[in-house]
Design a protein around this motif. Structure first.
Motif, mmCIF file in Angstrom:
data_model
loop_
_atom_site.group_PDB
_atom_site.id
_atom_site.type_symbol
_atom_site.label_atom_id
_atom_site.label_comp_id
_atom_site.label_asym_id
_atom_site.label_seq_id
_atom_site.Cartn_x
_atom_site.Cartn_y
_atom_site.Cartn_z
ATOM 1 N N GLY A 29 0.836 -1.190 0.000
ATOM 2 C CA GLY A 29 0.000 0.000 0.000
ATOM 3 C C GLY A 29 0.872 1.241 0.000
ATOM 4 N N VAL A 30 0.247 2.374 -0.227
ATOM 5 C CA VAL A 30 0.949 3.657 -0.189
ATOM 6 C C VAL A 30 0.157 4.597 0.703
ATOM 7 N N PHE A 31 0.814 5.643 1.177
ATOM 8 C CA PHE A 31 0.107 6.550 2.078
ATOM 9 C C PHE A 31 0.645 7.961 1.962
ATOM 10 N N GLU A 32 -0.146 8.892 2.454
ATOM 11 C CA GLU A 32 0.245 10.288 2.576
ATOM 12 C C GLU A 32 -0.131 10.761 3.975
ATOM 13 N N THR A 33 0.775 11.491 4.596
ATOM 14 C CA THR A 33 0.486 12.171 5.854
ATOM 15 C C THR A 33 0.374 13.656 5.534
ATOM 16 N N ILE A 34 -0.744 14.259 5.896
ATOM 17 C CA ILE A 34 -1.079 15.604 5.427
ATOM 18 C C ILE A 34 -1.462 16.490 6.609
ATOM 19 N N SER A 54 2.727 6.990 -6.783
ATOM 20 C CA SER A 54 3.033 5.796 -5.994
ATOM 21 C C SER A 54 2.041 4.677 -6.281
ATOM 22 N N ALA A 55 0.756 5.043 -6.381
ATOM 23 C CA ALA A 55 -0.280 4.046 -6.648
ATOM 24 C C ALA A 55 -0.060 3.374 -8.001
ATOM 25 N N GLU A 56 0.311 4.165 -8.998
ATOM 26 C CA GLU A 56 0.566 3.601 -10.326
ATOM 27 C C GLU A 56 1.720 2.608 -10.284
ATOM 28 N N ARG A 87 -4.133 11.129 7.730
ATOM 29 C CA ARG A 87 -3.418 9.973 7.175
ATOM 30 C C ARG A 87 -4.328 9.331 6.131
ATOM 31 N N LEU A 88 -3.840 9.278 4.899
ATOM 32 C CA LEU A 88 -4.578 8.660 3.805
ATOM 33 C C LEU A 88 -3.801 7.429 3.368
ATOM 34 N N VAL A 111 20.403 11.769 15.277
ATOM 35 C CA VAL A 111 21.601 10.929 15.226
ATOM 36 C C VAL A 111 21.731 10.390 13.813
ATOM 37 N N THR A 112 22.905 9.863 13.502
ATOM 38 C CA THR A 112 23.117 9.243 12.198
ATOM 39 C C THR A 112 23.110 7.727 12.347
ATOM 40 N N SER A 113 22.824 7.051 11.251
ATOM 41 C CA SER A 113 22.790 5.590 11.235
ATOM 42 C C SER A 113 23.643 5.085 10.083
ATOM 43 N N ASN A 114 24.196 3.885 10.254
ATOM 44 C CA ASN A 114 24.931 3.238 9.167
ATOM 45 C C ASN A 114 24.025 2.347 8.326
ATOM 46 N N CYS A 115 22.767 2.237 8.711
ATOM 47 C CA CYS A 115 21.822 1.376 7.989
ATOM 48 C C CYS A 115 21.388 2.084 6.703
ATOM 49 N N PRO A 116 21.772 1.557 5.536
ATOM 50 C CA PRO A 116 21.546 2.311 4.293
ATOM 51 C C PRO A 116 20.148 2.141 3.709
ATOM 52 N N ILE A 117 19.754 3.149 2.975
ATOM 53 C CA ILE A 117 18.564 3.096 2.133
ATOM 54 C C ILE A 117 19.009 2.656 0.744
ATOM 55 N N ASN A 118 18.289 1.721 0.155
ATOM 56 C CA ASN A 118 18.657 1.217 -1.172
ATOM 57 C C ASN A 118 18.098 2.139 -2.247
ATOM 58 N N GLU A 119 18.954 3.005 -2.757
ATOM 59 C CA GLU A 119 18.517 3.971 -3.768
ATOM 60 C C GLU A 119 18.191 3.307 -5.104
ATOM 61 N N GLN A 120 18.578 2.026 -5.266
ATOM 62 C CA GLN A 120 18.295 1.308 -6.502
ATOM 63 C C GLN A 120 17.016 0.469 -6.417
ATOM 64 N N SER A 121 16.370 0.492 -5.269
ATOM 65 C CA SER A 121 15.139 -0.276 -5.096
ATOM 66 C C SER A 121 14.047 0.241 -6.028
ATOM 67 N N PRO A 122 13.224 -0.651 -6.584
ATOM 68 C CA PRO A 122 12.097 -0.189 -7.409
ATOM 69 C C PRO A 122 11.076 0.606 -6.603
ATOM 70 N N LEU A 123 11.159 0.522 -5.270
ATOM 71 C CA LEU A 123 10.243 1.279 -4.418
ATOM 72 C C LEU A 123 10.884 2.546 -3.856
ATOM 73 N N ALA A 124 12.119 2.833 -4.277
ATOM 74 C CA ALA A 124 12.743 4.084 -3.840
ATOM 75 C C ALA A 124 11.879 5.255 -4.294
ATOM 76 N N GLN A 125 11.708 6.220 -3.412
ATOM 77 C CA GLN A 125 10.951 7.446 -3.689
ATOM 78 C C GLN A 125 9.442 7.210 -3.743
ATOM 79 N N ILE A 126 8.998 6.066 -3.225
ATOM 80 C CA ILE A 126 7.567 5.802 -3.069
ATOM 81 C C ILE A 126 7.267 5.747 -1.575
ATOM 82 N N LYS A 127 6.196 6.409 -1.152
ATOM 83 C CA LYS A 127 5.830 6.394 0.265
ATOM 84 C C LYS A 127 4.971 5.162 0.513
ATOM 85 N N CYS A 128 5.651 4.055 0.747
ATOM 86 C CA CYS A 128 5.013 2.749 0.860
ATOM 87 C C CYS A 128 4.683 2.444 2.319
#
Length: 247
Positions: A29-34, A54-56, A87-88, A111-128
């Protein structure tokens, strides 16, 4: 709390999902916080455009923009709110909730974390709705926000915020190439003030004069400390940016 499920108003305690629902079973699913002000969702068109994108991507059906806006307004009225956190959530159906805004924080410690975000993921930049990793990191940190790198070690985003940095009176933000979420408030800030998009590594954070966080609820806020290091009080650049941002 009264919620809207596919346009029908029901008591939140009476809301149920089918056990086969993809949002419940697999986080599909996808969501928006407004943020809502004066009974209206702020920056609604921008939120809808991102939701539709995101829905598409996930192959989800989305109601018409004006239909969703009507459902949102009815939820706000039903809960007798003028200022609210909306919240939608969109999956096999559409759930909309409204509650009072969270209290503003006097100070923001990150704080900072060493846990990376996968910028190559097909879901990158989607609010899932698959948000457990971010929430786990935030909860375990005990901080107000956690800044994460991507797999290349570049500064990407926070668990619940986009990032802006100030160095020598110039404002920077991680570019979309880093895999960061194209936040609605990030977009709004960049529409009104000059910001340079960059690919900086995490070590560059120590050279920043200021760090700002942006999201739809808290808009734009200056960071008090990072990894225990106290930062200077935000300069006039932040107040000028806030004055120009339409919310």
């Amino acid at each position: 709390m009264i919620v809207s499920w596919n346009g029908h108003l029901i008591e939140g305690g009476e809301f149920t999902l089918q056990v086969s629902d993809g949002v419940f079973l697999r986080g599909e699913g996808v969501f928006e916080t407004i943020r809502a002000e004066k009974g209206e969702p702020c920056l609604w068109n921008q939120h809808f455009e991102r939701l539709a994108y995101s829905a598409e991507k996930l192959g989800l059906k989305i109601p018409d923009r004006l239909i969703l806006l009507d459902w949102i307004r009815r939820v706000i009225v039903a809960n007798q709110l003028l200022t609210a956190r909306l919240r939608l959530t969109l999956g096999e159906g559409c759930l909309i909730s409204a509650e009072p805004l969270p209290e503003e924080l006097d100070e923001i410690h990150v704080v900072t974390s060493n846990c990376p975000i996968n910028e190559q993921s097909p879901l990158a930049q989607i609010k899932c709705t698959s948000y457990a990793e971010n929430m786990f990191l935030l909860r375990e940190s005990g901080a107000d926000e956690v800044i994460r790198p991507n797999t290349r070690g570049e500064i990407c985003e926070g668990c619940i915020s986009n990032l802006f940095f100030v160095k020598d009176s110039v404002i920077y933000t991680p570019s979309l190439e880093t895999g960061c979420l194209p936040g609605v408030m990030r977009q709004e800030v960049m529409r009104h003030i000059k910001v340079r998009e960059v690919e900086w590594v995490m070590a560059d954070l120590k050279d920043c004069d200021e760090i700002w966080l942006s999201n739809a609820l808290r808009r734009l806020r200056g960071v008090t400390s990072i990894n225990g290091r106290i930062l200077p009080r935000p300069s006039e650049l932040l107040s000028r940016a806030l004055a120009k941002v339409v919310v």
